[in-house]
Design a protein around this motif. Structure first.
Motif, short mmCIF file in Angstrom:
data_model
loop_
_atom_site.label_atom_id
_atom_site.label_comp_id
_atom_site.label_asym_id
_atom_site.label_seq_id
_atom_site.Cartn_x
_atom_site.Cartn_y
_atom_site.Cartn_z
N ALA A 51 18.27 29.19 39.00
CA ALA A 51 17.07 28.66 39.66
C ALA A 51 15.94 29.67 39.68
CB ALA A 51 17.42 28.21 41.08
N ALA A 52 16.29 30.95 39.74
CA ALA A 52 15.29 32.01 39.76
C ALA A 52 14.79 32.36 38.36
CB ALA A 52 15.86 33.26 40.43
N GLY A 53 15.39 31.75 37.33
CA GLY A 53 14.97 32.03 35.96
C GLY A 53 15.51 33.35 35.43
N ASP A 54 16.52 33.89 36.08
CA ASP A 54 17.10 35.16 35.66
C ASP A 54 17.95 34.94 34.41
OD1 ASP A 54 17.83 38.09 36.65
OD2 ASP A 54 19.66 37.14 35.90
N ALA A 55 17.77 35.81 33.41
CA ALA A 55 18.49 35.65 32.14
C ALA A 55 19.65 36.63 32.01
CB ALA A 55 17.52 35.85 30.97
N GLY A 56 19.98 37.32 33.08
CA GLY A 56 21.04 38.32 33.03
C GLY A 56 22.43 37.73 33.00
N PRO A 57 23.45 38.59 33.05
CA PRO A 57 24.84 38.13 33.02
C PRO A 57 25.15 37.21 34.20
CG PRO A 57 24.72 40.53 32.85
CD PRO A 57 23.34 40.03 33.15
N ARG A 58 26.22 36.44 34.04
CA ARG A 58 26.66 35.52 35.08
C ARG A 58 28.05 35.90 35.57
NH1 ARG A 58 22.08 34.93 35.27
NH2 ARG A 58 20.86 33.03 35.08
N ALA A 59 28.37 35.47 36.77
CA ALA A 59 29.68 35.72 37.36
C ALA A 59 30.72 34.83 36.70
CB ALA A 59 29.64 35.46 38.86
N VAL A 60 31.92 35.38 36.53
CA VAL A 60 33.03 34.63 35.95
C VAL A 60 33.53 33.63 36.99
CG1 VAL A 60 35.34 34.80 34.97
CG2 VAL A 60 33.66 36.60 34.53
N VAL A 61 33.66 32.38 36.59
CA VAL A 61 34.06 31.31 37.51
C VAL A 61 35.56 31.05 37.46
CG1 VAL A 61 33.74 28.87 38.08
CG2 VAL A 61 31.77 30.24 37.38
N GLN A 62 36.13 31.02 36.28
CA GLN A 62 37.53 30.65 36.10
C GLN A 62 38.47 31.85 36.23
OE1 GLN A 62 38.50 27.47 35.74
NE2 GLN A 62 36.35 26.91 35.90
N PRO A 63 39.72 31.61 36.60
CA PRO A 63 40.70 32.71 36.58
C PRO A 63 40.81 33.27 35.16
CG PRO A 63 41.63 30.77 37.64
CD PRO A 63 40.32 30.36 37.04
N GLY A 64 41.21 34.51 35.06
CA GLY A 64 41.32 35.16 33.75
C GLY A 64 42.51 34.70 32.94
N ARG A 65 43.44 34.04 33.57
CA ARG A 65 44.63 33.52 32.88
C ARG A 65 45.00 32.17 33.48
NH1 ARG A 65 48.44 36.99 30.49
NH2 ARG A 65 49.41 35.01 29.91
N GLU A 66 45.57 31.32 32.65
CA GLU A 66 46.13 30.08 33.18
C GLU A 66 47.51 30.40 33.73
OE1 GLU A 66 45.91 26.38 31.00
OE2 GLU A 66 44.48 27.33 29.63
N PHE A 67 47.84 29.78 34.85
CA PHE A 67 49.14 30.01 35.46
C PHE A 67 49.55 28.79 36.26
CE2 PHE A 67 45.96 31.29 38.49
CZ PHE A 67 46.45 30.85 39.71
N SER A 68 50.81 28.74 36.59
CA SER A 68 51.33 27.68 37.45
C SER A 68 52.43 28.29 38.30
CB SER A 68 51.85 26.50 36.62
OG SER A 68 52.92 26.92 35.80
N TRP A 69 52.92 27.51 39.23
CA TRP A 69 54.00 27.96 40.11
C TRP A 69 55.22 27.08 39.86
CZ3 TRP A 69 53.11 32.30 42.87
CH2 TRP A 69 51.78 32.68 43.05
N ASP A 70 56.38 27.72 39.76
CA ASP A 70 57.62 26.95 39.70
C ASP A 70 58.49 27.40 40.89
OD1 ASP A 70 58.86 29.34 39.03
OD2 ASP A 70 59.28 28.77 36.96
N GLY A 71 59.71 26.97 40.94
CA GLY A 71 60.58 27.28 42.07
C GLY A 71 60.84 28.76 42.28
#
Length: 125
Positions: free
Chosen positions: A95-115
């Protein structure tokens, strides 16, 4: 001596030799505040991305140990917090028109939980 001081102040950018109207002063103050907002926004991006990397750049065995130690609720909370903070920060910078880097939104790895704990999803080549 007085003229030398005036010349030094003028050259330094700390003095306004031409008086500004109130409108010009207000616009200048707003521009300074906006520039500060994007500057500090970029510092937040760097900090958030460094925290993200501190977790997701761990070798698999250490990452699994950390995630298992934290547990599903804590990890889900951290991932949700990272995503919400990064999304809001990125939208603000857009919104500010800044063209710099952006923050990472997603986790760095896919994972799940099992028992038995966390399972890292192996990336497909």
């Amino acid at each position: 001596m007085k003229y030398l001081l005036i010349l030094l102040l003028a050259a330094s950018g700390h003095a306004q030799l031409v008086p500004q109207t109130q409108l010009e002063q207000d616009l200048s103050n707003i521009a300074r505040a906006a520039n500060g907002t994007t500057y500090y926004g970029q510092l937040l991006v760097q900090s958030l991305n460094a925290a993200h990397a501190a977790v997701w750049s761990l070798p698999d065995d250490r990452l699994i140990a950390v995630l298992n130690h934290l547990g599903p609720e804590a990890v889900t909370g951290l991932v949700t917090l990272q995503a919400a903070t990064a999304t809001a920060l990125n939208q603000s910078l857009d919104a500010a028109g800044d063209a710099g880097p952006r923050a990472v939104v997603q986790p760095g790895r896919e994972f799940s939980w099992d028992g038995s704990g966390v399972v890292l999803v192996t990336p497909e080549n």
